[in-house]
Write a protein that holds these residues in place. Structure first.
Motif, PDB file in Angstrom:
ATOM      1  N   LEU A   1       0.836  -1.209   0.000  1.00 24.78           N
ATOM      2  CA  LEU A   1       0.000   0.000   0.000  1.00 24.78           C
ATOM      3  C   LEU A   1       0.869   1.258   0.000  1.00 24.78           C
ATOM      4  CD1 LEU A   1      -2.861  -0.918   2.516  1.00 24.78           C
ATOM      5  CD2 LEU A   1      -3.149  -0.286   0.120  1.00 24.78           C
ATOM      6  N   LEU A   2       1.931   1.234   0.825  1.00 22.29           N
ATOM      7  CA  LEU A   2       2.826   2.381   0.898  1.00 22.29           C
ATOM      8  C   LEU A   2       3.555   2.590  -0.426  1.00 22.29           C
ATOM      9  CD1 LEU A   2       4.174   4.609   2.557  1.00 22.29           C
ATOM     10  CD2 LEU A   2       5.849   2.914   3.340  1.00 22.29           C
ATOM     11  N   ILE A   3       4.067   1.476  -0.993  1.00 22.65           N
ATOM     12  CA  ILE A   3       4.780   1.570  -2.267  1.00 22.65           C
ATOM     13  C   ILE A   3       3.845   2.058  -3.374  1.00 22.65           C
ATOM     14  CG2 ILE A   3       5.961   0.211  -4.052  1.00 22.65           C
ATOM     15  CD1 ILE A   3       7.018  -1.567  -1.784  1.00 22.65           C
ATOM     16  N   ALA A   4       2.637   1.488  -3.392  1.00 20.31           N
ATOM     17  CA  ALA A   4       1.665   1.909  -4.410  1.00 20.31           C
ATOM     18  C   ALA A   4       1.334   3.390  -4.276  1.00 20.31           C
ATOM     19  CB  ALA A   4       0.392   1.068  -4.283  1.00 20.31           C
ATOM     20  N   LYS A   5       1.249   3.859  -3.028  1.00 18.61           N
ATOM     21  CA  LYS A   5       0.960   5.279  -2.812  1.00 18.61           C
ATOM     22  C   LYS A   5       2.099   6.146  -3.340  1.00 18.61           C
ATOM     23  CE  LYS A   5       0.123   8.618   0.907  1.00 18.61           C
ATOM     24  NZ  LYS A   5      -1.015   9.258   0.243  1.00 18.61           N
ATOM     25  N   ARG A   6       3.351   5.712  -3.100  1.00 11.93           N
ATOM     26  CA  ARG A   6       4.512   6.480  -3.566  1.00 11.93           C
ATOM     27  C   ARG A   6       4.594   6.492  -5.090  1.00 11.93           C
ATOM     28  NH1 ARG A   6       8.615   7.423   0.234  1.00 11.93           N
ATOM     29  NH2 ARG A   6      10.226   7.214  -1.342  1.00 11.93           N
ATOM     30  N   ILE A   7       4.079   5.436  -5.720  1.00 12.62           N
ATOM     31  CA  ILE A   7       4.103   5.367  -7.185  1.00 12.62           C
ATOM     32  C   ILE A   7       2.930   6.151  -7.786  1.00 12.62           C
ATOM     33  CG2 ILE A   7       3.879   3.821  -9.167  1.00 12.62           C
ATOM     34  CD1 ILE A   7       5.358   1.700  -7.555  1.00 12.62           C
TER      35      ILE A   7
END
Length: 466
Positions: free
Chosen positions: A185-191
């Motif tokens: 979720l965090l990585i997807a948000k950063r992308i």
């Protein structure tokens, strides 16, 4: 259906991590199972084989029943395995509890023992359904197989231990999966967030807000895309300003001569052409303003060609002295009328360049026209040419009002008119610079307020043109 990159990233990352965790859990369970059962089986086989060899060595002449009694007497009190003695038919004749059950056992380990080998069986007790591990070895009378010594232990504690460890592993795996989903979720948000910023900026641009910019969060591919987007927004903003300047300039430049033409036209019509002097004056004004309109239209056409990359040159070998000499004659009358001295300084030998004569003449006509426009009565204009090495430098210098330092860097820009009231469309110097650059030359403007302006055109000589 999954909508949005963030959802897809989370689901895809989650599924991949879930599969990895399940695979690792399976390998972990297999490793624990193999370790526990391997250790228990190896220990049981060792004890069984050792005790059987002992019995066969020291009771060689004993009958099966005697061997059974001897085995029962010598089994350790701490032996946790169930010990059974079977005859060649698989019938239990005695066990470690002292019972003769008469049970027939036909498991694979017994069959292997009857062949003289150590048999191993992991399965369930046919009667109790309890999971067991059994090891069987042959009993000898002299060299003849007369029975089987069988050790049996319950495998239930082993399965319970393995399942308990596997359960702990499953708990850890579940925690890993939950953590992985949180990280995804965090990585997807950063992308996704930078892409959302780009989308918002693009939407604002689509609505006509060309000042919007996309924030650059990271130095990655999306950051590079943000830089490219911002560069595009800057260029679109410049083009939009250029378009507005174009419309404003053209409207202003067209309005003045058209107003004069319309005004004198109405005057001549109302006057009925009865006054020759007024009629001639009006016609002269109309003619001059018409020439201004023609010049403006030509500049706009040239500008359009430069913008679209359609400007073509008809290059030929020419002596630049001839072009400058023709212009000297062309502006001689204007020099006399305005009482501005026009000097021409040329080399004695030919100065050959490759270029378009008409376009080259257009450049110097524009430069001289500007020089006369901004040079007051009593001033002077000098046109000089000097060849040096493989280049020729043509300089147009005047003693006019000069250009402000703030305006000087921008005078060759499109539609830049400066602060002078005598400025034209703002395209003249820009077109001159474009033409000179198409000839592989350089165009430079130097000026000081009150001291005049010097414009330098640097061109390659003919021998440099391959």
């Amino acid at each position: 259906m999954m909508k949005g990159i963030r959802t897809r990233l989370v689901v895809y990352f989650g599924l991949i991590l879930l599969l990895i965790v399940l695979l690792l859990e399976g390998l972990f369970y297999w490793a624990v199972h193999s370790y526990y059962f391997g250790t228990a089986t190896e220990a049981l086989v060792t004890r069984t084989t050792t005790f059987t060899n002992f019995i066969n060595k020291y009771t060689t002449s004993y009958s099966l029943k005697d061997k059974a009694r001897y085995i029962l007497e010598n089994v350790s009190n701490q032996e946790y395995a169930k010990v059974e003695v079977l005859d060649i038919d698989g019938k239990v004749i005695l066990n470690s509890y002292g019972f003769q059950t008469g049970e027939i056992i036909n498991t694979p380990d017994v069959a292997e023992a009857m062949k003289g080998e150590t048999g191993l069986h992991i399965g369930r007790n046919p009667k109790t359904k309890e999971r067991i591990i059994a090891v069987s070895n042959p009993l000898l009378y002299s060299t003849e197989y007369i029975g089987v010594l069988r050790y049996t232990i319950s495998a239930e504690p082993l399965y319970n231990a393995v399942n308990r460890i596997a359960l702990y592993g499953a708990g850890v795996g579940t925690g890993v999966v939950i953590l992985a989903f949180a990280l995804s979720l965090l990585i997807a948000k950063r992308i996704v967030d930078p892409i959302k910023d780009l989308t918002k900026a693009a939407t604002q641009m689509a609505k006509g807000n060309f000042t919007t910019r996309a924030p650059k969060r990271f130095d990655d591919e999306v950051g590079t895309l943000a830089d490219a987007f911002n560069y595009m927004a800057t260029e679109i903003g410049k083009n939009e300003k250029l378009k507005n300047d174009f419309i404003s300039t053209v409207s202003h430049e067209l309005r003045t001569p058209l107003t004069s033409i319309k005004g004198w036209g109405e005057t001549l019509i109302s006057g009925g052409l009865e006054e020759p002097e007024e009629t001639m004056l009006g016609l002269e004004v109309i003619s001059k303003e018409t020439d201004r309109l023609i010049g403006l239209v030509e500049e706009l056409l040239d500008f359009s060609k430069f913008q679209s990359g359609e400007m073509k040159l008809s290059q030929e070998r020419m002596d630049i002295r001839e072009v400058l000499d023709d212009l000297h004659l062309q502006f001689a009358i204007r020099s006399q009328e305005k009482q501005v001295e026009l000097h021409l300084v040329l080399p004695s030998s030919p100065v050959l360049v490759m270029g378009d004569p008409n376009r080259m003449k257009q450049v110097f006509v524009n430069l001289l026209d500007n020089a006369f426009k901004f040079t007051p009565q009593g001033g002077s204009i000098t046109v000089s040419a000097e060849a040096s090495g493989d280049r020729v430098t043509i300089t147009v210098t005047d003693t006019g009002e000069g250009i402000n330092a703030e305006d000087l860097p921008h005078v060759t820009g499109k539609f830049y008119k400066g602060r002078s009231k005598l400025s034209g469309s703002g395209l003249g110097l820009a077109i001159c610079k474009e033409i000179i650059q198409l000839h592989a030359g350089k165009f430079q403007v130097n000026s000081s307020v009150g001291q005049g302006t010097s414009i330098t055109v640097d061109l390659p000589l003919d021998q440099d043109i391959k």
